[in-house]
Design a protein around this motif. Structure first.
Motif, mmCIF file in Angstrom:
data_model
loop_
_atom_site.group_PDB
_atom_site.id
_atom_site.type_symbol
_atom_site.label_atom_id
_atom_site.label_comp_id
_atom_site.label_asym_id
_atom_site.label_seq_id
_atom_site.Cartn_x
_atom_site.Cartn_y
_atom_site.Cartn_z
ATOM 1 N N ARG A 284 -7.093 -9.494 5.636
ATOM 2 C CA ARG A 284 -6.705 -8.289 4.905
ATOM 3 C C ARG A 284 -7.633 -8.021 3.731
ATOM 4 O O ARG A 284 -8.022 -6.868 3.482
ATOM 5 C CB ARG A 284 -5.255 -8.426 4.423
ATOM 6 C CG ARG A 284 -4.743 -7.184 3.738
ATOM 7 C CD ARG A 284 -3.258 -7.226 3.537
ATOM 8 N NE ARG A 284 -2.840 -8.380 2.767
ATOM 9 C CZ ARG A 284 -1.588 -8.548 2.359
ATOM 10 N NH1 ARG A 284 -0.672 -7.652 2.662
ATOM 11 N NH2 ARG A 284 -1.255 -9.612 1.655
ATOM 12 N N GLN A 288 -10.018 -4.766 3.230
ATOM 13 C CA GLN A 288 -10.059 -3.943 2.025
ATOM 14 C C GLN A 288 -11.507 -3.703 1.582
ATOM 15 O O GLN A 288 -11.910 -2.580 1.270
ATOM 16 C CB GLN A 288 -9.294 -4.642 0.890
ATOM 17 C CG GLN A 288 -7.806 -4.833 1.136
ATOM 18 C CD GLN A 288 -6.972 -3.696 0.568
ATOM 19 O OE1 GLN A 288 -7.497 -2.641 0.228
ATOM 20 N NE2 GLN A 288 -5.675 -3.906 0.494
ATOM 21 N N TYR A 689 -1.564 -4.945 -1.994
ATOM 22 C CA TYR A 689 -1.866 -3.512 -1.967
ATOM 23 C C TYR A 689 -1.728 -2.893 -3.353
ATOM 24 O O TYR A 689 -2.541 -2.056 -3.759
ATOM 25 C CB TYR A 689 -0.925 -2.793 -0.991
ATOM 26 C CG TYR A 689 -1.064 -3.238 0.438
ATOM 27 C CD1 TYR A 689 -2.283 -3.171 1.101
ATOM 28 C CD2 TYR A 689 0.036 -3.717 1.145
ATOM 29 C CE1 TYR A 689 -2.407 -3.582 2.419
ATOM 30 C CE2 TYR A 689 -0.075 -4.123 2.464
ATOM 31 C CZ TYR A 689 -1.295 -4.058 3.087
ATOM 32 O OH TYR A 689 -1.418 -4.454 4.388
ATOM 33 N N ILE A 724 -4.870 2.246 2.564
ATOM 34 C CA ILE A 724 -3.758 1.295 2.661
ATOM 35 C C ILE A 724 -3.007 1.488 3.965
ATOM 36 O O ILE A 724 -2.621 0.520 4.632
ATOM 37 C CB ILE A 724 -2.812 1.465 1.449
ATOM 38 C CG1 ILE A 724 -3.530 1.051 0.164
ATOM 39 C CG2 ILE A 724 -1.534 0.658 1.633
ATOM 40 C CD1 ILE A 724 -2.684 1.203 -1.084
ATOM 41 N N PHE A 725 -2.801 2.739 4.362
ATOM 42 C CA PHE A 725 -2.123 3.003 5.630
ATOM 43 C C PHE A 725 -2.908 2.421 6.808
ATOM 44 O O PHE A 725 -2.339 1.811 7.711
ATOM 45 C CB PHE A 725 -1.943 4.516 5.825
ATOM 46 C CG PHE A 725 -0.687 5.060 5.222
ATOM 47 C CD1 PHE A 725 0.558 4.541 5.561
ATOM 48 C CD2 PHE A 725 -0.743 6.096 4.313
ATOM 49 C CE1 PHE A 725 1.723 5.047 5.000
ATOM 50 C CE2 PHE A 725 0.420 6.618 3.741
ATOM 51 C CZ PHE A 725 1.653 6.094 4.089
ATOM 52 N N ALA A 728 -2.770 -1.568 6.558
ATOM 53 C CA ALA A 728 -1.437 -2.062 6.882
ATOM 54 C C ALA A 728 -1.095 -1.788 8.343
ATOM 55 O O ALA A 728 -0.488 -2.638 9.019
ATOM 56 C CB ALA A 728 -0.400 -1.411 5.968
ATOM 57 N N LEU A 757 5.552 -5.889 5.601
ATOM 58 C CA LEU A 757 4.262 -5.257 5.288
ATOM 59 C C LEU A 757 4.396 -3.742 5.229
ATOM 60 O O LEU A 757 3.746 -3.079 4.410
ATOM 61 C CB LEU A 757 3.219 -5.656 6.331
ATOM 62 C CG LEU A 757 2.676 -7.080 6.243
ATOM 63 C CD1 LEU A 757 1.673 -7.335 7.364
ATOM 64 C CD2 LEU A 757 2.016 -7.316 4.894
ATOM 65 N N PHE A 758 5.241 -3.189 6.105
ATOM 66 C CA PHE A 758 5.447 -1.744 6.098
ATOM 67 C C PHE A 758 6.067 -1.299 4.774
ATOM 68 O O PHE A 758 5.628 -0.328 4.153
ATOM 69 C CB PHE A 758 6.336 -1.340 7.272
ATOM 70 C CG PHE A 758 6.679 0.116 7.304
ATOM 71 C CD1 PHE A 758 5.714 1.074 7.625
ATOM 72 C CD2 PHE A 758 7.965 0.554 7.016
ATOM 73 C CE1 PHE A 758 6.028 2.424 7.651
ATOM 74 C CE2 PHE A 758 8.283 1.896 7.040
ATOM 75 C CZ PHE A 758 7.317 2.836 7.358
ATOM 76 N N ASN A 760 5.973 -2.993 1.952
ATOM 77 C CA ASN A 760 4.984 -3.228 0.897
ATOM 78 C C ASN A 760 3.986 -2.086 0.820
ATOM 79 O O ASN A 760 3.565 -1.676 -0.266
ATOM 80 C CB ASN A 760 4.242 -4.539 1.159
ATOM 81 C CG ASN A 760 5.104 -5.756 0.880
ATOM 82 O OD1 ASN A 760 6.045 -5.696 0.103
ATOM 83 N ND2 ASN A 760 4.791 -6.867 1.519
ATOM 84 N N CYS A 761 3.591 -1.599 1.988
ATOM 85 C CA CYS A 761 2.661 -0.467 2.045
ATOM 86 C C CYS A 761 3.286 0.772 1.396
ATOM 87 O O CYS A 761 2.663 1.441 0.564
ATOM 88 C CB CYS A 761 2.297 -0.196 3.501
ATOM 89 S SG CYS A 761 1.379 1.328 3.789
ATOM 90 N N ALA A 764 3.509 0.336 -2.376
ATOM 91 C CA ALA A 764 2.239 0.531 -3.088
ATOM 92 C C ALA A 764 1.893 2.004 -3.220
ATOM 93 O O ALA A 764 1.438 2.461 -4.273
ATOM 94 C CB ALA A 764 1.127 -0.215 -2.352
ATOM 95 N N ILE A 765 2.117 2.764 -2.156
ATOM 96 C CA ILE A 765 1.698 4.169 -2.159
ATOM 97 C C ILE A 765 2.666 5.055 -2.938
ATOM 98 O O ILE A 765 2.255 5.954 -3.678
ATOM 99 C CB ILE A 765 1.554 4.682 -0.709
ATOM 100 C CG1 ILE A 765 0.398 3.949 -0.022
ATOM 101 C CG2 ILE A 765 1.332 6.186 -0.673
ATOM 102 C CD1 ILE A 765 0.262 4.267 1.437
#
Length: 781
Positions: A284, A288, A689, A724-725, A728, A757-758, A760-761, A764-765
């Motif tokens: 990951r 990035q 993220y 990020i999308f 992830a 993870l979804f 978390n994504c 973050a956004i």
């Protein structure tokens, strides 16, 4: 950071060599790594239950027990073919390495006696040893002997006469469960035919079954490894991207597994998921960096400049992210279970070397990797779409940024977060510590092991014993009527309140023997009148049978005795109820502790061992959670020199952690040795993220003095949000492959990690920019 970036790139060839040499060394030590389970390594050695189990396990039998049930489809057990199979199974068990030969019980064993009281005294003879019955008269004699004894009829033999038990116990030592599994399957193959079914359960068979599935699990992991490069190629249209980004995960795995092999550690299948997570972390971070490199390269077309930007602007955020990852894993070492401590040490090292592999090696490799014409063309197209804000992702970013920062989005996001927090808190409180389902929670209900468990539990629920030791300070301390009566009261209390379905104590043979001494007159069913009579009965019981016959109940000096209660399952609530009932009697009703000479000691057997594990996990779970969150707050505060930044990044992690617990509770996944490391590691992974996003906000804010906080946040969401999308999404699709795992546990963990993870994504956004707008940290003003 500019000087650091210049030095790294100046000596990039030396850095490559410095990475290559340890990689070769660690690759060699990977060959020394074994995948196996050590029973003692799964136990919290400092817990009092485990100490009792180990102290008395060799005397009375520990948790390493085996239960086998031979079932006849047509007819009953009393035919030569079936009885010969019982005898053969008993004989084959004696040959297994690590078996306790004195603890093998079946109707074919010489210690299984037909006791009778005659005018001449006591007589006894084996039920069917050394030979099975040959004539109808002998077969009828065997039936009558079994019918006459409650130990056999309804005990070793079912009431319908179609099933019989074979019990065994392994010594508490390091066992090769794969060998035991193969040997037991050979015994099963020889015994089963059209009319016979042999069910086999118990810890050795359970662990052996899991170990047997490791090769198939590796195929699922290989599927994830193969899918991710395909997704990368579709995203970048570059062969180098499909090679270089996963390469860091591969090198990281070589270092981590080689380190374990160097330390002489084995990789336990029960925590197999954790090392794979570490490799995903390295992947990951590399992803990035690679994504940012393409963004920079599309602007100026200079590989060296793009690599320098990566080190200058992303090394410190990446370092903070790696440290939080490592801390989330290292904290697991506070749980006093050797297998978790070993894996925590190894995986913490594994996480730290991600600094070298992911954050330094990736920029260097990018300086050497050629950029294909197809990739250049695609970058130009993406750059044009970015400039003109065309395409679905850019149009979505154009809407999301202003709506989230200056529109009604922030209020809606906070409202949803509050609702999710209440919902997840409600369900997380219902999370079960220990197993949540009957049977093995690591295997599917359709597995042969769980089907065998169901068959045995229907007629002989002996799979899950709880052992309670009654111990005296001196020899012959148990030769007391008062002690026997207290034990009898304890067993009746456990039947009434703990959910026990059957039990074994030294008291029942004594009660029956008193009656037998008086012509089987039921009025004499009871305890001896004096301690002297009790002593005589104890001595007779130990001398009447073969060596080891009474080992399940009492020691040679009449100082220790074993009370065994059996339960239908070993789920968390069942174990908690059983232990609570035992403690209630000992603390409030028992009269033994008052004189101090004889006392109850908890606990052994499968239920006792699982209780120790569950209590340890429950006790340390809150500590690991708080320490992991504290480490996230501390290191994020240091990175951005702002306690507000620490809060901004910690709050989404708290929410995602509660969501993970809620997901486990709703889907019936218990908190155990296998799931605790995943939930703890998920905290460190969840902040990655947010760290990169907050660092990007800082960059956007530094573009000019006239750039406001709102403008910087909007620009960050519009540009970095889609990255990020993409990142992830790649990981989530790769983890969903785990749903195909032959191990139910890994299938559940793969889906759960994808869900985490979804969230978390999304956190973050959506949540991090809103929190940044609310807290307004100084470095963004």
């Amino acid at each position: 950071m500019k000087k650091f970036a210049e030095q790294i790139l100046k000596y990039r060839l030396a850095v490559l060599v410095a990475v290559f040499i340890p990689t070769v060394i660690f690759a060699f030590f990977c060959t020394k790594l074994s995948i196996s389970t050590d029973f003692n390594a799964l136990l919290p050695q400092t817990h009092p239950y485990i100490k009792i189990n180990q102290e008395f396990g060799k005397l009375f039998g520990g948790a390493n027990q085996l239960v086998m049930l031979l079932e006849v489809k047509d007819g009953d057990l009393f035919n030569q073919a079936t009885l010969q199979k019982v005898k053969d199974i008993s004989n084959q068990l004696r040959k297994l390495k690590g078996i306790d030969r004195f603890k093998i019980l079946s109707i074919a064993e010489s210690k299984m006696m037909d006791f009778k009281v005659t005018s001449y005294g006591f007589t006894s003879e084996p039920l069917m040893w050394p030979n099975i019955p040959k004539t109808d008269a002998d077969m009828e004699k065997l039936k009558n002997a079994i019918w006459a004894s409650p130990q056999y009829y309804g005990g070793l033999v079912s009431l319908d006469l179609k099933k019989t038990l074979i019990l065994a116990s392994f010594l508490e030592e390091k066992l090769d469960y794969e060998v035991i599994y193969n040997d037991l399957n050979k015994i099963r193959s020889a015994a089963e035919d059209k009319n016979h079914i042999l069910s086999i359960v118990g810890y050795p068979m359970h662990i052996g079954t899991i170990g047997h599935l490791v090769d198939k699990v590796n195929l699922v992991l290989l599927g994830t490894v193969l899918l991710i490069p395909v997704l990368l190629f579709l995203a970048y249209r570059s062969l180098w991207a499909t090679i270089m980004v996963p390469a860091t995960g591969v090198i990281s795995a070589i270092w981590g597994l080689g380190f374990m092999g160097m330390l002489g550690l084995n990789l336990d299948p029960l925590v197999f998921v954790l090392p794979f997570l570490i490799s995903l972390m390295a992947f990951r971070h590399s992803h990035q960096l690679y994504n940012r490199f393409y963004e920079e390269y599309s602007q100026h077309g200079d590989r060296m400049k793009g690599a320098r930007t990566l080190i200058e602007h992303m090394f410190l955020p990446g370092l903070t992210s790696v440290i939080t990852d490592a801390m989330g894993i290292a904290i697991i070492a506070i749980v006093p279970i050797p297998v978790l401590q070993n894996i925590a040490i190894a995986c913490a090292f594994w996480s730290v070397i991600t600094v070298i592999v992911g954050l330094i090696l990736t920029p260097i490799l990018l300086t050497y990797a050629p950029v294909s014409e197809r990739a250049v063309k695609r970058m130009a197209q993406e750059r044009e779409k970015e400039k003109n804000r065309t395409g679905y992702d850019n149009r979505f970013g154009n809407w999301l940024g202003p709506w989230l920062i200056t529109g009604k989005g922030k209020g809606l996001v906070l409202a949803i977060v509050c609702c999710m927090l209440v919902f997840s808190w409600y369900w997380s409180e219902r999370l079960i510590v220990g197993d949540a389902h009957v049977g093995s929670n690591l295997l599917y209900p359709s597995s042969r092991y769980n089907q065998d468990s169901e068959r045995i539990n229907k007629s002989h629920p002996l799979i899950n014993p709880l052992s309670i030791i009654v111990s005296g300070e001196k020899k012959f301390a148990l030769n007391s009527v008062d002690v026997l009566m207290d034990i009898y009261s304890f067993s009746r209390h456990m039947f009434r309140t703990s959910g026990a379905v059957s039990g074994e104590t030294i008291v029942l043979p004594i009660l029956g023997l008193t009656k037998a001494n008086h012509g089987n007159d039921p009025r004499w069913y009871g305890f001896p009148d004096t301690d002297k009579e009790t002593l005589k009965i104890f001595e007779w019981l130990k001398s009447a049978g073969a060596p080891g016959d009474t080992d399940r109940y009492i020691d040679y000096n009449d100082q220790y005795t074993n009370i065994v209660m059996y339960y239908k399952d070993k789920t968390g609530p069942t174990i908690q109820k059983a232990i609570a009932s035992a403690k209630e009697f000992i603390e409030k009703q028992s009269k033994l502790d008052k004189n101090g000479n004889v006392k109850y000691q908890l606990a052994g057997g499968v239920i006792g061992v699982e209780a120790a594990i569950n209590e340890t996990v429950a006790q340390k779970q809150l500590q690991t959670l708080l320490l992991a969150l504290a480490s996230v707050f501390l290191f994020c505060t240091i990175q951005f020199r702002s306690w507000k930044a620490g809060l901004i990044l910690t709050i989404p992690v708290i929410l995602s952690n509660f969501m993970a617990f809620a997901y486990m509770a709703i889907n019936g996944i218990g908190l155990s040795i296998s799931t605790l490391p995943v939930s703890s590691a998920g905290i460190g992974m969840g902040v990655d993220y947010g760290i990169y996003l907050l660092a990007r906000m800082y960059e956007e804010k530094k573009m000019g003095a006239s750039v406001t906080l709102e403008e910087a946040l909007i620009r960050t969401v519009q540009t970095y949000g889609k990255s990020i999308f993409y990142i992830a999404g790649t990981l989530i699709l790769g983890l969903l492959v785990w749903a195909l795992s032959p191990l139910k546990f890994q299938s559940e963990m793969g889906v759960m990690l994808a869900v985490i993870l979804f969230f978390n994504c999304l956190g973050a956004i959506f949540l991090v920019p809103v929190l940044a707008l609310l807290f307004k940290p100084k470095f963004l003003l």
